[in-house]
Write an enzyme that holds these catalytic residues in place. Sequence first.
Site, mmCIF file in Angstrom:
data_model
loop_
_atom_site.group_PDB
_atom_site.id
_atom_site.type_symbol
_atom_site.label_atom_id
_atom_site.label_comp_id
_atom_site.label_asym_id
_atom_site.label_seq_id
_atom_site.Cartn_x
_atom_site.Cartn_y
_atom_site.Cartn_z
ATOM 1 N N ASP A 16 0.857 -1.199 0.000
ATOM 2 C CA ASP A 16 0.000 0.000 0.000
ATOM 3 C C ASP A 16 0.890 1.245 0.000
ATOM 4 O O ASP A 16 2.107 1.148 0.175
ATOM 5 C CB ASP A 16 -0.924 -0.014 1.238
ATOM 6 C CG ASP A 16 -1.904 1.162 1.256
ATOM 7 O OD1 ASP A 16 -2.365 1.592 0.182
ATOM 8 O OD2 ASP A 16 -2.207 1.664 2.356
ATOM 9 N N SER A 17 0.257 2.394 -0.165
ATOM 10 C CA SER A 17 1.006 3.658 -0.091
ATOM 11 C C SER A 17 1.462 3.955 1.333
ATOM 12 O O SER A 17 2.481 4.598 1.556
ATOM 13 C CB SER A 17 0.095 4.801 -0.547
ATOM 14 O OG SER A 17 -1.061 4.837 0.294
ATOM 15 N N TYR A 48 -1.253 8.246 -2.415
ATOM 16 C CA TYR A 48 -1.528 7.891 -3.807
ATOM 17 C C TYR A 48 -2.798 8.576 -4.316
ATOM 18 O O TYR A 48 -2.955 8.781 -5.508
ATOM 19 C CB TYR A 48 -1.724 6.378 -3.941
ATOM 20 C CG TYR A 48 -0.455 5.554 -4.010
ATOM 21 C CD1 TYR A 48 0.811 6.127 -3.867
ATOM 22 C CD2 TYR A 48 -0.519 4.172 -4.239
ATOM 23 C CE1 TYR A 48 1.962 5.343 -3.939
ATOM 24 C CE2 TYR A 48 0.619 3.391 -4.325
ATOM 25 C CZ TYR A 48 1.867 3.977 -4.174
ATOM 26 O OH TYR A 48 2.990 3.207 -4.259
ATOM 27 N N CYS A 80 -4.481 -1.732 -1.904
ATOM 28 C CA CYS A 80 -4.745 -0.308 -2.098
ATOM 29 C C CYS A 80 -5.732 -0.167 -3.244
ATOM 30 O O CYS A 80 -5.435 -0.573 -4.370
ATOM 31 C CB CYS A 80 -3.424 0.389 -2.437
ATOM 32 S SG CYS A 80 -3.607 2.122 -2.889
ATOM 33 N N THR A 82 -6.715 2.607 -4.617
ATOM 34 C CA THR A 82 -6.266 3.654 -5.544
ATOM 35 C C THR A 82 -5.295 3.080 -6.573
ATOM 36 O O THR A 82 -5.371 3.408 -7.757
ATOM 37 C CB THR A 82 -5.596 4.788 -4.755
ATOM 38 O OG1 THR A 82 -6.475 5.189 -3.698
ATOM 39 C CG2 THR A 82 -5.300 5.979 -5.630
ATOM 40 N N GLU A 158 -3.474 7.473 9.220
ATOM 41 C CA GLU A 158 -2.023 7.429 9.481
ATOM 42 C C GLU A 158 -1.736 7.951 10.893
ATOM 43 O O GLU A 158 -0.952 7.363 11.635
ATOM 44 C CB GLU A 158 -1.267 8.290 8.448
ATOM 45 C CG GLU A 158 -1.337 7.770 7.019
ATOM 46 C CD GLU A 158 -0.316 6.676 6.694
ATOM 47 O OE1 GLU A 158 0.772 6.672 7.294
ATOM 48 O OE2 GLU A 158 -0.631 5.822 5.838
ATOM 49 N N CYS A 194 -11.228 2.485 0.656
ATOM 50 C CA CYS A 194 -9.810 2.816 0.793
ATOM 51 C C CYS A 194 -9.352 1.967 1.969
ATOM 52 O O CYS A 194 -10.031 1.933 3.008
ATOM 53 C CB CYS A 194 -9.628 4.298 1.087
ATOM 54 S SG CYS A 194 -7.949 4.721 1.620
ATOM 55 N N HIS A 196 -7.222 2.351 4.110
ATOM 56 C CA HIS A 196 -6.972 3.083 5.348
ATOM 57 C C HIS A 196 -8.224 3.159 6.232
ATOM 58 O O HIS A 196 -8.114 3.279 7.449
ATOM 59 C CB HIS A 196 -6.522 4.512 5.052
ATOM 60 C CG HIS A 196 -5.068 4.645 4.708
ATOM 61 N ND1 HIS A 196 -4.539 4.237 3.510
ATOM 62 C CD2 HIS A 196 -4.028 5.141 5.436
ATOM 63 C CE1 HIS A 196 -3.239 4.490 3.497
ATOM 64 N NE2 HIS A 196 -2.897 5.045 4.656
HETATM 65 N N1 DGL Z 1 -4.897 2.994 1.057
HETATM 66 C C1 DGL Z 1 -5.084 3.465 -0.261
HETATM 67 C C2 DGL Z 1 -6.381 3.002 -0.893
HETATM 68 O O1 DGL Z 1 -6.878 1.943 -0.563
HETATM 69 C C3 DGL Z 1 -4.692 4.870 -0.670
HETATM 70 C C4 DGL Z 1 -4.399 5.942 0.287
HETATM 71 C C5 DGL Z 1 -3.600 7.068 -0.359
HETATM 72 O O2 DGL Z 1 -2.380 6.913 -0.437
HETATM 73 O O3 DGL Z 1 -4.189 8.051 -0.814
HETATM 74 O O4 DGL Z 1 -6.933 3.643 -1.732
#
Ligand code: DGL
Length: 272
Positions: A16-17, A48, A80, A82, A158, A194, A196
Amino acid sequence: MSLSPITQTPRILVFDSGVGGLSIFAEIQKKLPFASLIYASDNAFFPYGTKGEAELITRVDAVLHKIIAAFPVDVIVVACNTASTVALPHIRNHFTQPVVGVVPAIKPAAAQSKSQVIGLLATPATVARPYTHNLIREYAPDAEVISVGSSELVQLAECKLRGETIIAEQLNPILQPFFDHPNGNKMDTLVLACTHFPLLRDEIAAQFAAGLQLIDSGEAIARRVASLLDAYRFKEQSPKHWAVFTKASPAINALQPQLAQFDIHNTSVVAV
Ligand code: DGL
């Protein structure tokens, strides 16, 4: 795609990012307790969700090649939304390992929603992607989908994993578009699209009326990874997990207590 026989503990890359992929990591760990997991966070290029499609594909390609050269793995999980909604075809063409991606859980949401008013909470990039619009057209053609894209919410996840408490006042302005929408009060299902966001599941749920279903892809992804490894017999071994970052940062130290909760006790930096 066929896997080469794995005789030792399988190694699974969860990428992931930032820390979001840990929500997927936890589900895979539950389902495959014998597997060693390499958690890779592209913290050098985070976030990302504000990046363009072409630069993201180039970046993900470079990061995966470098990390896999340092940590050979049997399966790649792009944890991720994204990255998956734009880079999956490219990754599948450029790596020999099976690739599992995470995409918005529109299909189960449409199947479960009674009111057919569904919320979609994702990054600004995922909300705008043709891939996401196609998912909605295909799997939720009769539903009203209220989409909200937020990078602030990614940042809050985060912060939480670095030990901060996230309060309602930080979430309210991000979630307000759901309440402002004329049919927002009919929404009975919210897709956390997402990785996160499941890390803030309780905090997000607390902002809505009781009974709202929050849906993410974590369990489905773990099931898919397990099915890929199904045909193999593994020796009973204790797995060893790693966290790999693409740049050194003081934030990595702040994350250590949370990483330990995921049984990750080894950290490396592979600069990309
Ligand atoms: N965790 C990521 C997702 O599922 C992206 C978060 C990011 O870096 O913007 O989209």
